[in-house]
Design a protein around this motif. Structure first.
Motif, PDB file in Angstrom:
ATOM      1  N   THR A 273       0.825  -1.217   0.000  1.00 55.82           N
ATOM      2  CA  THR A 273       0.000   0.000   0.000  1.00 55.82           C
ATOM      3  C   THR A 273       0.855   1.261   0.000  1.00 55.82           C
ATOM      4  O   THR A 273       0.364   2.343   0.308  1.00 55.82           O
ATOM      5  CB  THR A 273      -0.938   0.011   1.226  1.00 55.82           C
ATOM      6  OG1 THR A 273      -0.155  -0.048   2.427  1.00 55.82           O
ATOM      7  CG2 THR A 273      -1.887  -1.168   1.195  1.00 55.82           C
ATOM      8  N   SER A 274       2.118   1.127  -0.372  1.00 56.95           N
ATOM      9  CA  SER A 274       3.048   2.263  -0.283  1.00 56.95           C
ATOM     10  C   SER A 274       2.663   3.404  -1.217  1.00 56.95           C
ATOM     11  O   SER A 274       2.986   4.565  -0.945  1.00 56.95           O
ATOM     12  CB  SER A 274       4.471   1.792  -0.598  1.00 56.95           C
ATOM     13  OG  SER A 274       4.532   1.228  -1.905  1.00 56.95           O
ATOM     14  N   PHE A 276      -0.082   4.751  -1.620  1.00 61.94           N
ATOM     15  CA  PHE A 276      -1.020   5.662  -0.969  1.00 61.94           C
ATOM     16  C   PHE A 276      -0.345   6.514   0.102  1.00 61.94           C
ATOM     17  O   PHE A 276      -1.000   7.339   0.733  1.00 61.94           O
ATOM     18  CB  PHE A 276      -2.182   4.879  -0.364  1.00 61.94           C
ATOM     19  CG  PHE A 276      -2.972   4.127  -1.383  1.00 61.94           C
ATOM     20  CD1 PHE A 276      -3.530   4.778  -2.469  1.00 61.94           C
ATOM     21  CD2 PHE A 276      -3.141   2.754  -1.285  1.00 61.94           C
ATOM     22  CE1 PHE A 276      -4.248   4.086  -3.436  1.00 61.94           C
ATOM     23  CE2 PHE A 276      -3.866   2.046  -2.236  1.00 61.94           C
ATOM     24  CZ  PHE A 276      -4.411   2.722  -3.307  1.00 61.94           C
ATOM     25  N   ALA A 277       0.948   6.284   0.318  1.00 56.11           N
ATOM     26  CA  ALA A 277       1.697   7.112   1.261  1.00 56.11           C
ATOM     27  C   ALA A 277       2.419   8.256   0.562  1.00 56.11           C
ATOM     28  O   ALA A 277       3.091   9.056   1.220  1.00 56.11           O
ATOM     29  CB  ALA A 277       2.704   6.247   2.022  1.00 56.11           C
ATOM     30  N   GLU A 278       2.301   8.358  -0.763  1.00 58.31           N
ATOM     31  CA  GLU A 278       2.947   9.447  -1.493  1.00 58.31           C
ATOM     32  C   GLU A 278       2.315  10.778  -1.115  1.00 58.31           C
ATOM     33  O   GLU A 278       1.090  10.903  -1.056  1.00 58.31           O
ATOM     34  CB  GLU A 278       2.834   9.209  -2.998  1.00 58.31           C
ATOM     35  CG  GLU A 278       3.547   7.944  -3.456  1.00 58.31           C
ATOM     36  CD  GLU A 278       3.614   7.882  -4.970  1.00 58.31           C
ATOM     37  OE1 GLU A 278       3.843   8.947  -5.591  1.00 58.31           O
ATOM     38  OE2 GLU A 278       3.447   6.789  -5.532  1.00 58.31           O
ATOM     39  N   LYS A 279       3.146  11.754  -0.892  1.00 54.58           N
ATOM     40  CA  LYS A 279       2.665  13.045  -0.397  1.00 54.58           C
ATOM     41  C   LYS A 279       2.075  13.878  -1.530  1.00 54.58           C
ATOM     42  O   LYS A 279       2.609  13.922  -2.637  1.00 54.58           O
ATOM     43  CB  LYS A 279       3.804  13.805   0.278  1.00 54.58           C
ATOM     44  CG  LYS A 279       4.292  13.143   1.564  1.00 54.58           C
ATOM     45  CD  LYS A 279       5.342  13.986   2.268  1.00 54.58           C
ATOM     46  CE  LYS A 279       5.775  13.325   3.568  1.00 54.58           C
ATOM     47  NZ  LYS A 279       6.784  14.138   4.301  1.00 54.58           N
ATOM     48  N   VAL A 280       0.952  14.519  -1.234  1.00 50.19           N
ATOM     49  CA  VAL A 280       0.354  15.496  -2.136  1.00 50.19           C
ATOM     50  C   VAL A 280       0.045  16.743  -1.327  1.00 50.19           C
ATOM     51  O   VAL A 280      -0.062  16.694  -0.095  1.00 50.19           O
ATOM     52  CB  VAL A 280      -0.938  14.953  -2.795  1.00 50.19           C
ATOM     53  CG1 VAL A 280      -0.648  13.736  -3.641  1.00 50.19           C
ATOM     54  CG2 VAL A 280      -1.990  14.615  -1.743  1.00 50.19           C
ATOM     55  N   ASP A 281      -0.083  17.857  -2.009  1.00 53.82           N
ATOM     56  CA  ASP A 281      -0.362  19.092  -1.284  1.00 53.82           C
ATOM     57  C   ASP A 281      -1.822  19.139  -0.857  1.00 53.82           C
ATOM     58  O   ASP A 281      -2.668  18.357  -1.312  1.00 53.82           O
ATOM     59  CB  ASP A 281      -0.003  20.316  -2.140  1.00 53.82           C
ATOM     60  CG  ASP A 281      -0.721  20.312  -3.489  1.00 53.82           C
ATOM     61  OD1 ASP A 281      -1.963  20.226  -3.490  1.00 53.82           O
ATOM     62  OD2 ASP A 281      -0.032  20.391  -4.530  1.00 53.82           O
ATOM     63  N   LEU A 282      -2.112  20.087   0.039  1.00 48.13           N
ATOM     64  CA  LEU A 282      -3.457  20.199   0.598  1.00 48.13           C
ATOM     65  C   LEU A 282      -4.489  20.503  -0.479  1.00 48.13           C
ATOM     66  O   LEU A 282      -5.623  19.996  -0.437  1.00 48.13           O
ATOM     67  CB  LEU A 282      -3.484  21.285   1.678  1.00 48.13           C
ATOM     68  CG  LEU A 282      -4.823  21.493   2.389  1.00 48.13           C
ATOM     69  CD1 LEU A 282      -5.277  20.213   3.074  1.00 48.13           C
ATOM     70  CD2 LEU A 282      -4.725  22.639   3.392  1.00 48.13           C
ATOM     71  N   ARG A 283      -4.111  21.300  -1.450  1.00 46.82           N
ATOM     72  CA  ARG A 283      -5.042  21.640  -2.538  1.00 46.82           C
ATOM     73  C   ARG A 283      -5.471  20.387  -3.287  1.00 46.82           C
ATOM     74  O   ARG A 283      -6.663  20.196  -3.600  1.00 46.82           O
ATOM     75  CB  ARG A 283      -4.374  22.623  -3.489  1.00 46.82           C
ATOM     76  CG  ARG A 283      -5.230  23.001  -4.693  1.00 46.82           C
ATOM     77  CD  ARG A 283      -4.526  24.065  -5.540  1.00 46.82           C
ATOM     78  NE  ARG A 283      -5.228  24.302  -6.789  1.00 46.82           N
ATOM     79  CZ  ARG A 283      -5.018  23.615  -7.915  1.00 46.82           C
ATOM     80  NH1 ARG A 283      -4.104  22.643  -7.917  1.00 46.82           N
ATOM     81  NH2 ARG A 283      -5.691  23.902  -9.008  1.00 46.82           N
TER      82      ARG A 283
END
Length: 571
Positions: A273-274, A276-283
């Protein structure tokens, strides 16, 4: 009941409303079963069939990577139960590689396919049939929660034509069963708290293993139920709290063997499930949340956008639709909290809140897109639909009960009168809103039912287009060194004449003789391979590269990129 109440009920149940409810139910059933074998059989469904057949991915990979071309029939042997593999192999496969998915659905599906076969339509008919149980599930939950069968019928129609529920009712996954077990467990909990008898608590306790062995996130549902019981009944020890503790302890005890497997497989779960741990910005997160919320009611575009008319006006329409849905949902939650007793609004908030916060907070604190995966949010969507169903019914028909309440539960059914607005006009407005909401649901399901692929197919989304290119040739060979489930997903759209060969990355330049057309499917390190094939005197042509599926979610877009090369031997 007086004449006024009788006439009121008659007015609430005119033939037109009855016909509408029946029509929507019929459509809901139809949409769940139409074109079951038409949509892409994507990677996660392939995984499910692999587990049902009793194979591990490691075992299938070792057997397939033998440098021998395979027919489609040979590949599909890994997608159906075999005499030499039984239900214990299915459970062992899940425990070894996929313990985040408890085995209940896979056990049911194993016997289903042994009885009825493993054709794609048969595979998908099981979750479709299970999804029908959500209708009585949400009806009885509403009756127990609101003491109103009419709210139940409103909720049933909303679920029947919800594009989200229809979409996952046609997937060979456990999400339709999870929906049903959430509703069943919730209904039985409320029933046990009302009756407070040994038998009612035993029945509730029996529902917990079904819930927990369906999906791992059911632990969050159980936590939410515990919070609900102790907050609504007070923290002092009474018979209800003691009965609940015994029932929940039984459920947890029965789930302990699988929970032990999960604890010992945490590293494997994290690796699978790695993405889904990728970072995205709040927007980006806000965009994902808003799009996912809208899909509960409207889903007109196969690529994951609310609408896509191919012109700048689409952006304005999309924002307007999302804002309208957000306002409806937000007001419905406010209305529930403002107009119902604590035992009602607290139940809905805990149903939505525990799962929602467990996904949202890690994304906000450490980063990730777990809260952007729609299938994880089934409890949240059910809570939203309960709130919307109650609000719509009260706003449409509250003027019929200006001085009464449901079952003396403290409901303020004055509703719209306290707003100081002409009640008749206001109720007509809400009926228009309800009709529009149900209409766009029907429209969404109609469009989706005719599509080959949809946004939830992720990395397999473009397989129909890829298959059409390959199928144009007489006896082509498809070579892959990559992920087995993706290739198996593609195989369901290929002609029987096509053969597939899995070759290790280091040996991928070794092409067997006898094939005039050879395709490389999803190769990696493209530039390096390009030089290698030129050195081997092959003419190479890129015949397909997929565009991103999601224009607002970069990490998943990257995982969806597909390359297809055609190799031709130079004369």
């Amino acid at each position: 009941m007086g004449n006024k109440d009788k006439s009121s009920h008659k007015w609430i149940h005119p033939n037109g409303v009855k016909f509408l409810i029946i029509a929507l139910l019929v459509l809901g059933v139809f949409f769940r079963f139409v074109n079951l074998d038409k949509k892409v059989y994507w990677g996660d469904e392939v995984f499910t069939s692999l587990r049902i057949a009793g194979y591990t991915l490691t075992e299938a990979t070792q057997e397939l990577f033998n440098n021998k071309p395979k027919t489609l029939a040979e590949l599909h042997q890994y997608q159906q139960p075999r005499p030499d593999k039984g239900i214990t192999d299915t459970i062992k496969s899940l425990a070894a590689e996929d313990s985040q998915h408890p085995p209940l659905y896979y056990i049911i599906a194993h016997y289903w396919e042994k009885l009825f076969g493993s054709e794609l339509a048969v595979k998908r008919s099981l979750p479709a049939l299970i999804s029908l149980l959500a209708f009585p599930g949400i009806y009885f939950l509403c009756w127990e929660l609101f003491n109103s069968p009419m709210v139940g019928w409103v909720a049933v129609t909303i679920v029947a034509v919800s594009p989200f529920h229809v979409l996952y009712a046609q997937e060979v996954r456990e999400y339709s069963l999870w929906t049903v077990t959430i509703l069943l467990s919730s209904w039985l909990l409320l029933r046990a708290m009302r009756l407070n008898t040994k038998f009612s608590w035993i029945i509730y306790a029996a529902s917990l293993p079904l819930l927990l062995y369906t999906y791992l996130f059911s632990i969050l549902i159980a936590i939410g139920q515990a919070i609900y019981v102790f907050v609504s009944e007070g923290w002092r020890w009474h018979k209800k709290q003691i009965a609940f503790l015994f029932a929940s302890s039984f459920g947890l005890l029965t789930f302990t063997p699988w929970l032990w497997i999960v604890v010992n497989s945490l590293s494997s779960i994290q690796s699978t499930t790695s993405q889904f741990a990728e970072k995205v910005d709040l927007r980006s997160l806000l965009q994902i949340w808003s799009f996912n919320l809208s899909r509960v009611f409207i889903d007109l575009d196969s690529q994951g956008k609310v609408v896509n008319f191919g012109n700048p006006i689409a952006v304005v329409i999309r924002v307007a639709v999302i804002l309208s849905i957000a306002i409806l949902v937000g007001y419905s939650i406010y209305f529930i909290c403002d107009r119902t007793p604590k035992r009602v609004w607290l139940f809905i908030l805990t149903l939505m809140g525990v799962t929602g916060l467990a996904l949202i907070l890690p994304d906000l604190i450490v980063g990730g897109i777990r809260s952007g995966v729609p299938r994880y949010l089934v409890p949240c969507y059910l809570g939203i639909q309960l709130a919307v169903a109650y609000t719509i019914f009260m706003m449409c028909y509250a003027e019929i009960f200006p001085h009464t309440s449901y079952g003396n539960t403290g409901f303020d059914s004055g509703g719209i009168f306290s707003l100081g607005i002409n009640s008749k006009k206001f109720s007509h407005l809400w009926r228009s809103i309800a009709l529009a909401m149900l209409s766009v649901g029907v429209l969404s399901c109609t469009i989706s039912s005719q599509a080959e692929s949809w946004w939830n197919k992720y990395g397999s989304y473009y397989n129909p287009e890829v298959a059409r290119i390959i199928n144009q040739h007489k006896s082509p060979l498809v070579i892959s060194s990559g992920y087995v489930p993706r290739v198996l997903s593609l195989s369901y759209f290929l002609q029987p004449e096509v053969k597939i060969q899995f070759i290790p990355q280091a040996n991928i330049s070794q092409i067997p003789p006898g094939f005039t057309e050879v395709f490389l499917y999803r190769p990696s390190a493209e530039k390096l391979k390009y030089r290698r094939w030129q050195q081997l005197n092959y003419k190479i042509e890129t015949v397909y590269r997929s565009p991103p599926i999601y224009d607002y979610l970069e990490p998943i877009s990257r995982h969806s990129d597909i390359w297809i090369w055609k190799l031709t031997k130079r004369s």
